[in-house]
Design a protein around this motif. Structure first.
Motif, PDB file in Angstrom:
ATOM      1  N   LYS A 105      -3.862 -38.221  -1.464  1.00  0.00           N
ATOM      2  CA  LYS A 105      -2.925 -37.836  -0.501  1.00  0.00           C
ATOM      3  C   LYS A 105      -1.840 -37.261  -1.086  1.00  0.00           C
ATOM      4  CE  LYS A 105      -3.983 -41.696   2.624  1.00  0.00           C
ATOM      5  NZ  LYS A 105      -3.815 -42.984   3.092  1.00  0.00           N
ATOM      6  N   VAL A 106      -1.284 -37.610  -2.122  1.00  0.00           N
ATOM      7  CA  VAL A 106      -0.132 -37.172  -2.621  1.00  0.00           C
ATOM      8  C   VAL A 106      -0.198 -35.726  -3.502  1.00  0.00           C
ATOM      9  CG1 VAL A 106       1.700 -37.299  -4.591  1.00  0.00           C
ATOM     10  CG2 VAL A 106       1.153 -39.138  -2.940  1.00  0.00           C
ATOM     11  N   LYS A 107      -1.750 -35.495  -3.839  1.00  0.00           N
ATOM     12  CA  LYS A 107      -2.095 -34.025  -4.371  1.00  0.00           C
ATOM     13  C   LYS A 107      -1.937 -33.031  -3.447  1.00  0.00           C
ATOM     14  CE  LYS A 107      -5.096 -35.373  -8.240  1.00  0.00           C
ATOM     15  NZ  LYS A 107      -6.543 -35.299  -8.668  1.00  0.00           N
ATOM     16  N   ALA A 108      -2.180 -33.448  -1.837  1.00  0.00           N
ATOM     17  CA  ALA A 108      -1.937 -32.612  -0.999  1.00  0.00           C
ATOM     18  C   ALA A 108      -0.554 -32.269  -0.667  1.00  0.00           C
ATOM     19  CB  ALA A 108      -2.850 -33.397   0.347  1.00  0.00           C
ATOM     20  N   ILE A 109       0.248 -33.164  -0.731  1.00  0.00           N
ATOM     21  CA  ILE A 109       1.715 -33.076  -0.523  1.00  0.00           C
ATOM     22  C   ILE A 109       2.151 -32.161  -1.549  1.00  0.00           C
ATOM     23  CG2 ILE A 109       3.982 -34.134  -0.852  1.00  0.00           C
ATOM     24  CD1 ILE A 109       2.519 -36.671   0.576  1.00  0.00           C
ATOM     25  N   ALA A 110       1.921 -32.384  -3.034  1.00  0.00           N
ATOM     26  CA  ALA A 110       2.081 -31.377  -3.890  1.00  0.00           C
ATOM     27  C   ALA A 110       1.946 -30.036  -3.876  1.00  0.00           C
ATOM     28  CB  ALA A 110       1.429 -31.773  -5.360  1.00  0.00           C
ATOM     29  N   GLU A 111       0.681 -29.807  -3.111  1.00  0.00           N
ATOM     30  CA  GLU A 111       0.299 -28.353  -2.752  1.00  0.00           C
ATOM     31  C   GLU A 111       0.846 -27.798  -1.645  1.00  0.00           C
ATOM     32  OE1 GLU A 111      -2.054 -26.487  -4.542  1.00  0.00           O
ATOM     33  OE2 GLU A 111      -1.926 -28.288  -5.815  1.00  0.00           O
ATOM     34  N   PRO A 167      -5.004 -49.836 -10.240  1.00  0.00           N
ATOM     35  CA  PRO A 167      -5.499 -50.066  -8.711  1.00  0.00           C
ATOM     36  C   PRO A 167      -4.273 -50.170  -7.775  1.00  0.00           C
ATOM     37  CG  PRO A 167      -6.706 -51.571 -10.500  1.00  0.00           C
ATOM     38  CD  PRO A 167      -5.773 -50.730 -11.284  1.00  0.00           C
ATOM     39  N   PHE A 168      -3.090 -50.601  -8.400  1.00  0.00           N
ATOM     40  CA  PHE A 168      -2.018 -50.802  -7.496  1.00  0.00           C
ATOM     41  C   PHE A 168      -1.656 -49.298  -6.861  1.00  0.00           C
ATOM     42  CE2 PHE A 168       2.671 -49.994  -7.280  1.00  0.00           C
ATOM     43  CZ  PHE A 168       2.985 -50.657  -6.337  1.00  0.00           C
ATOM     44  N   ILE A 169      -1.880 -48.269  -7.701  1.00  0.00           N
ATOM     45  CA  ILE A 169      -1.663 -46.926  -7.182  1.00  0.00           C
ATOM     46  C   ILE A 169      -3.045 -46.487  -6.407  1.00  0.00           C
ATOM     47  CG2 ILE A 169      -1.302 -44.495  -7.701  1.00  0.00           C
ATOM     48  CD1 ILE A 169       0.966 -46.111  -8.455  1.00  0.00           C
ATOM     49  N   GLY A 170      -4.155 -46.550  -6.947  1.00  0.00           N
ATOM     50  CA  GLY A 170      -5.349 -46.368  -6.243  1.00  0.00           C
ATOM     51  C   GLY A 170      -5.619 -44.681  -6.017  1.00  0.00           C
ATOM     52  N   GLN A 171      -6.785 -44.264  -6.082  1.00  0.00           N
ATOM     53  CA  GLN A 171      -7.350 -42.928  -5.902  1.00  0.00           C
ATOM     54  C   GLN A 171      -7.073 -42.315  -4.661  1.00  0.00           C
ATOM     55  OE1 GLN A 171      -8.231 -41.076  -8.724  1.00  0.00           O
ATOM     56  NE2 GLN A 171      -8.026 -39.455  -7.293  1.00  0.00           N
ATOM     57  N   GLU A 172      -7.037 -43.048  -3.623  1.00  0.00           N
ATOM     58  CA  GLU A 172      -6.972 -42.467  -2.178  1.00  0.00           C
ATOM     59  C   GLU A 172      -5.532 -42.111  -1.984  1.00  0.00           C
ATOM     60  OE1 GLU A 172      -7.385 -43.943   2.497  1.00  0.00           O
ATOM     61  OE2 GLU A 172      -8.025 -45.475   0.896  1.00  0.00           O
ATOM     62  N   ASN A 173      -4.569 -42.750  -2.440  1.00  0.00           N
ATOM     63  CA  ASN A 173      -3.114 -42.621  -2.493  1.00  0.00           C
ATOM     64  C   ASN A 173      -2.821 -41.192  -3.389  1.00  0.00           C
ATOM     65  OD1 ASN A 173      -2.561 -44.719  -0.735  1.00  0.00           O
ATOM     66  ND2 ASN A 173      -2.088 -45.857  -2.622  1.00  0.00           N
ATOM     67  N   VAL A 174      -3.602 -41.259  -4.366  1.00  0.00           N
ATOM     68  CA  VAL A 174      -3.233 -40.155  -5.348  1.00  0.00           C
ATOM     69  C   VAL A 174      -3.992 -38.726  -4.833  1.00  0.00           C
ATOM     70  CG1 VAL A 174      -4.070 -38.896  -7.510  1.00  0.00           C
ATOM     71  CG2 VAL A 174      -3.246 -41.411  -7.382  1.00  0.00           C
ATOM     72  N   ALA A 214       6.744 -40.637  -2.754  1.00  0.00           N
ATOM     73  CA  ALA A 214       5.798 -40.363  -1.881  1.00  0.00           C
ATOM     74  C   ALA A 214       4.715 -41.504  -2.190  1.00  0.00           C
ATOM     75  CB  ALA A 214       5.139 -39.132  -1.660  1.00  0.00           C
ATOM     76  N   LEU A 215       4.378 -41.511  -3.425  1.00  0.00           N
ATOM     77  CA  LEU A 215       3.056 -42.321  -3.945  1.00  0.00           C
ATOM     78  C   LEU A 215       3.447 -43.808  -4.106  1.00  0.00           C
ATOM     79  CD1 LEU A 215       0.229 -42.161  -4.955  1.00  0.00           C
ATOM     80  CD2 LEU A 215       0.990 -41.480  -7.311  1.00  0.00           C
ATOM     81  N   ALA A 216       4.797 -44.239  -4.270  1.00  0.00           N
ATOM     82  CA  ALA A 216       5.379 -45.471  -4.221  1.00  0.00           C
ATOM     83  C   ALA A 216       5.442 -46.019  -3.001  1.00  0.00           C
ATOM     84  CB  ALA A 216       6.783 -45.552  -4.832  1.00  0.00           C
ATOM     85  N   GLY A 217       5.749 -45.131  -1.960  1.00  0.00           N
ATOM     86  CA  GLY A 217       5.782 -45.536  -0.423  1.00  0.00           C
ATOM     87  C   GLY A 217       4.360 -45.928  -0.223  1.00  0.00           C
ATOM     88  N   LEU A 218       3.238 -45.358  -0.608  1.00  0.00           N
ATOM     89  CA  LEU A 218       1.927 -45.553  -0.178  1.00  0.00           C
ATOM     90  C   LEU A 218       1.500 -46.822  -0.626  1.00  0.00           C
ATOM     91  CD1 LEU A 218       0.495 -41.928  -0.543  1.00  0.00           C
ATOM     92  CD2 LEU A 218       0.818 -43.285   1.836  1.00  0.00           C
ATOM     93  N   ALA A 219       1.930 -47.095  -2.026  1.00  0.00           N
ATOM     94  CA  ALA A 219       1.368 -48.053  -2.870  1.00  0.00           C
ATOM     95  C   ALA A 219       2.067 -49.503  -2.823  1.00  0.00           C
ATOM     96  CB  ALA A 219       1.505 -47.755  -4.308  1.00  0.00           C
TER      97      ALA A 219
END
Length: 345
Positions: free
Chosen positions: A324-330, A315-322, A154-159
């Motif tokens: 979003k994926v934290k919400a997916i984890a929950e 920066p390639f990953i980015g906090q905004e994407n992280v 999911a994070l790779a798809g966003l990044a």
């Protein structure tokens, strides 16, 4: 009179000595007595690995947790490494012959030999980490790697900037399909148009081949290539540094080795599971059957998402994407999102 007096003194001394011995024998702090009791109660536990520990972080971590538990809970522990399948089976049989109380092993590489040896020794206790052996005297510890792989995908798809991502995988084996399938499910959930490249090294110990396949994927436009090849990941990391793409590690946090290029790590708590297996056996709560560890149990995870890292977020990953994926984890933990296990289909 002198003879009578001497006899009386002798009798008095004998009574005193017997009383003293009796008192020492019942004294809780008697070192000799406690030492014998500790020795009698001390559990003998062996960790028999199907290959050399080498630089495979999976086994390094497991061995550390195993030895830590032995030290903390007073068990006599021994790690035995194997060089080939025949040697592994011999090592299992040797620990049975040496009357270890619990024999632990790991990975699908150990399955066939363990099924044979455990079935032949139904009164012996065994445990296997990272796969399932369905026998009444075996405790199987299973990980839901597909949940952590989903987060990474999911994070790779966003990044990704090229819409092409890849994975260099050790072998085309059922267990490893949990990694690739989970990753692809996560990737498609955040970026349905992304292309996913997969290549197999053919072993767990070939960094040269790992690098070659990573360079191949990079040449096809992949800007993120996940390392899923054990020792072969080192070759993927070399390729990332050489060509400037982004990559990820497995089992432990590998980002500190090259934070500029190794931007994520999929985590697996093999140390915690080995530790808990020894602990439960010594404390008497050990049970046969299957124990399952996923995101909810903190058995698997992803750096920056479920676990902090000493490295700085790329920066390639980015906090905004992280975030979003934290919400997916929950949502996975709560059951709102169900990641399909390819082995259960």
């Amino acid at each position: 009179m002198k003879k009578v007096f001497a006899l009386a003194v002798s009798l008095f001394l004998m009574v005193a000595i017997v009383a003293a011995c009796g008192s020492n024998k019942n004294e809780p702090g008697n070192a000799a007595n406690n030492g014998a009791g500790d020795k009698a109660d001390k559990k003998k536990i062996a960790l028999v690995l199907p290959e050399k520990i080498g630089v495979n972080k999976f086994f390094v971590l497991m061995d550390e947790g195993f030895k830590k538990a032995g030290s903390e809970f007073g068990a006599e522990v021994k790690t035995i490494e194997s060089t080939d399948p025949a040697g592994f089976e011999q090592n299992l049989r040797a620990t049975v012959a040496e009357d270890y109380d619990l024999i632990i092993t790991a990975t699908f590489q150990a399955e066939d030999a363990l099924k044979k040896v455990a079935a032949e020794n139904p009164d012996k206790s065994f445990a296997i980490i990272d796969t399932v052996v369905d026998l009444p005297n075996v405790r199987s510890v299973n990980f839901r790697e597909h949940e952590a792989s989903y987060l990474m995908g999911a994070l790779a798809g966003l990044a990704t900037k090229t819409n092409i991502v890849g994975a260099v995988v050790a072998m085309d084996a059922p267990l490893l399909s949990k990694y690739t399938s989970g990753f692809e499910q996560g990737l498609k959930s955040t970026n349905p148009d992304a292309q996913f490249l997969i290549n197999y090294v053919g072993s767990f110990t070939d960094p040269v081949k790992g690098k070659e396949l990573a360079l191949l994927q990079q040449s096809k436009g992949a800007d993120f290539i996940a390392g899923m090849a054990a020792v072969g990941d080192n070759g993927v990391f070399d390729a990332a540094k050489e060509k400037g793409f982004f990559t990820s590690g497995q089992d432990t946090d590998r980002t500190d080795e090259d934070p500029e290029h190794i931007v994520l790590s999929q985590l697996k708590g093999t140390d915690a599971v080995a530790y808990e297996t020894v602990k439960s056996f010594v404390e008497g709560s050990f049970a046969f059957g299957v124990a399952d560890y996923g995101l909810k149990e903190d058995g698997v995870g992803l750096t920056f998402v479920t676990r902090d890292s000493k490295s700085t977020l790329s920066p390639f990953i980015g906090q905004e994407n992280v975030d979003k994926v934290k919400a997916i984890a929950e949502d996975i933990k709560s059951g709102k999102i169900v990641v399909v296990n390819p082995l259960a289909q």
